[in-house]
Design a protein around this motif. Sequence first.
Motif, short mmCIF file in Angstrom:
data_model
loop_
_atom_site.label_atom_id
_atom_site.label_comp_id
_atom_site.label_asym_id
_atom_site.label_seq_id
_atom_site.Cartn_x
_atom_site.Cartn_y
_atom_site.Cartn_z
N THR A 404 1.02 22.79 0.13
CA THR A 404 0.41 22.65 -1.20
C THR A 404 0.53 23.95 -2.01
O THR A 404 0.66 23.90 -3.24
CB THR A 404 -1.06 22.24 -1.11
N ILE A 405 0.51 25.10 -1.33
CA ILE A 405 0.72 26.36 -2.06
C ILE A 405 2.12 26.43 -2.64
O ILE A 405 2.33 26.83 -3.78
CB ILE A 405 0.44 27.56 -1.14
N TYR A 406 3.12 26.00 -1.85
CA TYR A 406 4.49 25.98 -2.37
C TYR A 406 4.61 24.98 -3.52
O TYR A 406 5.27 25.24 -4.53
CB TYR A 406 5.47 25.62 -1.26
N ALA A 407 3.98 23.79 -3.38
CA ALA A 407 4.01 22.80 -4.45
C ALA A 407 3.29 23.30 -5.70
O ALA A 407 3.66 22.99 -6.83
CB ALA A 407 3.39 21.49 -3.98
N LEU A 408 2.25 24.10 -5.48
CA LEU A 408 1.48 24.65 -6.59
C LEU A 408 2.35 25.49 -7.51
O LEU A 408 2.19 25.47 -8.74
CB LEU A 408 0.32 25.48 -6.05
N GLY A 409 3.29 26.25 -6.94
CA GLY A 409 4.17 27.07 -7.75
C GLY A 409 4.93 26.23 -8.77
O GLY A 409 5.17 26.66 -9.90
N LEU A 410 5.31 25.01 -8.38
CA LEU A 410 6.01 24.10 -9.29
C LEU A 410 5.11 23.73 -10.48
O LEU A 410 5.54 23.74 -11.63
CB LEU A 410 6.41 22.84 -8.52
N MET A 411 3.85 23.39 -10.18
CA MET A 411 2.91 23.00 -11.25
C MET A 411 2.66 24.16 -12.22
O MET A 411 2.60 23.98 -13.44
CB MET A 411 1.58 22.56 -10.65
N ILE A 412 2.49 25.35 -11.66
CA ILE A 412 2.20 26.51 -12.48
C ILE A 412 3.35 26.80 -13.44
O ILE A 412 3.15 27.00 -14.64
CB ILE A 412 1.92 27.74 -11.59
N CYS A 413 4.56 26.80 -12.91
CA CYS A 413 5.74 27.04 -13.76
C CYS A 413 5.84 25.98 -14.85
O CYS A 413 6.20 26.27 -15.99
CB CYS A 413 7.01 27.04 -12.91
N PHE A 414 5.50 24.74 -14.50
CA PHE A 414 5.60 23.62 -15.43
C PHE A 414 4.72 23.82 -16.66
O PHE A 414 5.19 23.82 -17.79
CB PHE A 414 5.22 22.33 -14.69
N PHE A 444 8.90 37.29 -26.58
CA PHE A 444 8.19 37.36 -25.30
C PHE A 444 7.88 35.97 -24.75
O PHE A 444 8.15 35.70 -23.56
CB PHE A 444 6.90 38.17 -25.47
N PRO A 445 7.30 35.06 -25.54
CA PRO A 445 7.03 33.73 -25.00
C PRO A 445 8.29 32.99 -24.53
O PRO A 445 8.29 32.36 -23.47
CB PRO A 445 6.37 33.00 -26.17
N VAL A 446 9.37 33.08 -25.30
CA VAL A 446 10.59 32.36 -24.92
C VAL A 446 11.18 32.92 -23.63
O VAL A 446 11.57 32.16 -22.73
CB VAL A 446 11.63 32.41 -26.06
N VAL A 447 11.25 34.25 -23.53
CA VAL A 447 11.78 34.84 -22.29
C VAL A 447 10.91 34.46 -21.10
O VAL A 447 11.42 34.08 -20.04
CB VAL A 447 11.88 36.38 -22.43
N GLY A 448 9.57 34.53 -21.27
CA GLY A 448 8.69 34.12 -20.18
C GLY A 448 8.88 32.67 -19.82
O GLY A 448 8.93 32.31 -18.63
N THR A 453 11.01 28.46 -16.24
CA THR A 453 11.82 27.25 -16.13
C THR A 453 12.91 27.41 -15.08
O THR A 453 13.20 26.48 -14.31
CB THR A 453 12.46 26.90 -17.49
N ALA A 454 13.50 28.61 -15.01
CA ALA A 454 14.52 28.87 -13.99
C ALA A 454 13.91 28.79 -12.59
O ALA A 454 14.51 28.19 -11.68
CB ALA A 454 15.14 30.25 -14.22
N VAL A 455 12.72 29.36 -12.42
CA VAL A 455 12.05 29.28 -11.12
C VAL A 455 11.70 27.84 -10.79
O VAL A 455 11.87 27.37 -9.66
CB VAL A 455 10.79 30.16 -11.10
N PHE A 456 11.21 27.09 -11.79
CA PHE A 456 10.88 25.67 -11.60
C PHE A 456 12.11 24.89 -11.12
O PHE A 456 12.04 24.14 -10.15
CB PHE A 456 10.36 25.08 -12.91
N SER A 457 13.23 25.08 -11.80
CA SER A 457 14.44 24.33 -11.48
C SER A 457 14.97 24.68 -10.09
O SER A 457 15.33 23.78 -9.30
CB SER A 457 15.52 24.60 -12.53
#
Length: 522
Positions: A404-414, A444-448, A453-457
């Motif tokens: 669930t911690i690994y899955a959480l990273g997906l939600m956070i990035c989303f 700053f917002p776009v780069v972040g 998004t790259a981490v999510f993908s």
Amino acid sequence: MTQLDARPRAGDAVRGTTAPADGGVRGKGLGGNSVGLMGSAVIGISTVAPVYCLTSTLGSTAGEVGLQMPAVFLAGFLPMLLVAFAYRELNKVMPDCGTSFTWTVKAFGPRIGWMCGWGLVIATIIVLSNLAGVATSYFWLLAGEITGSDSIAALDDSKPVHILTCLLLIAAATAISYRGMTTTKGIQYALVGLQLVVLALFVAMAVQKGTSGDFATSAGFSWSWLNPFAVKSFAAFTAGLSLSIFMFWGWDTCLTANEETTGSEKTPGRAALIAMVVLVGSYLATAVAAQMAVGSGSTGPGLADPDTSDNVFAALAGPVMGRGLGVLLFVAVLASAAASLQTTFIPVARTVLAMSTYEALPASYARVHPRFRTPGKATVTAGVATGVFYTVMTLVSEHVLVDTIYALGLMICFYYALTAFACAWYFRAELTRSARELVFKGLFPVVGGVLLTAVFSKTLYDMWDPAYGSGSSVLGVGSVFVIGVGLLLLGVVLMLVMQRRSPSFFRGDVLTKETPALVVEN
């Protein structure tokens, strides 16, 4: 002319700045001016729970990236810092407790906004369940240390005892959050102060152990630890980055409590930045100290050793701090998890409150307690959902915390990425007016957002493999993928149900999609 009702009138002269029209923004009835700058920053730090995050993920991150763990922590901090600027700018013009949900609706429309709100809600439920699990484990470990009884410490291995204790802790945290921000703030000062003091003591003693070479796996400090390009592979880097991003999650609670904060337009944004600085400093110091003491290898007592990695502070408390002072580390982890368990109800309850107020969820969740000025039903529902989620996952999988911690990273990035892009799009008409507008509202917002998004993908691609996370699978598909994607798809289903029940919100009649209207002079 107020911040939320400013519109140009015929014949008015443009002054050159912007502010949003109200577009359906509504008050919620929360208790205003309950928290100041320091209280807001403390609540943000508490929600992140630095000691809990470190004991849960130091080992896993070391297993992925080795001695480059400090570099990966810095890499995870960068997109979070950039997204924090997006939150700050949006909060200045629209201090709404719905934060990501409200802002993405205003920028992209109701459906994207609904899914962004769902991402925040389900991420919070996952975090709450993990916090409750860690708090339960440390409760029994601490009881065993104090009594000197291995049999008492072993009670945590009993699923019925573990689940019952966990449910009691969730109930207690729910009750405290139900009573309002003032109660929350007072408890948090003590608990956050305790965990940061004990963490500083651990860092000092770990550095001493590493310098004297007390362990065979001790490592001398090297500046190369701060070089992210030294990570062995891109897959390892993104896996470590996903964990690092999880470790910063929760700072936005400062913004979620904006309607209850003194100076709601500016104070929450400043508090979030203070919390981020404290967190990155704590993480870097602990990562460096722990590696100096025991190294990042897979042999004992290295951080990636299986006997160490699952619960780093439980494994290192005695060896680094001695039996007497080591008990303080158990207390700090328990305090960290318990404090965060309590404050983490703030974002989920207030997001649900906002979604209900704007008719994106059933109207009953918009009720605010007349005495405590809190979203009572939303808070209780979040507590029940957390208890059910943790109980089910514990009974189904032995590796629930890891997956669930690994899955959480997906939600956070989303939902963080969506919020970052919403900022740039919402303020798109202003970006050419000054360098400041371009940088803080656009660049700053776009780069972040792009980084997240790259981490999510990449994470979505990697988690298909059953070897990702705990190594468990469902019909040959990695369980982390099943948990992460399954929860997002559940959000789509619920959104379609709500679309039939509340068509006015999804038509954009309640909270309108818009760009800021011009502020003008007579």
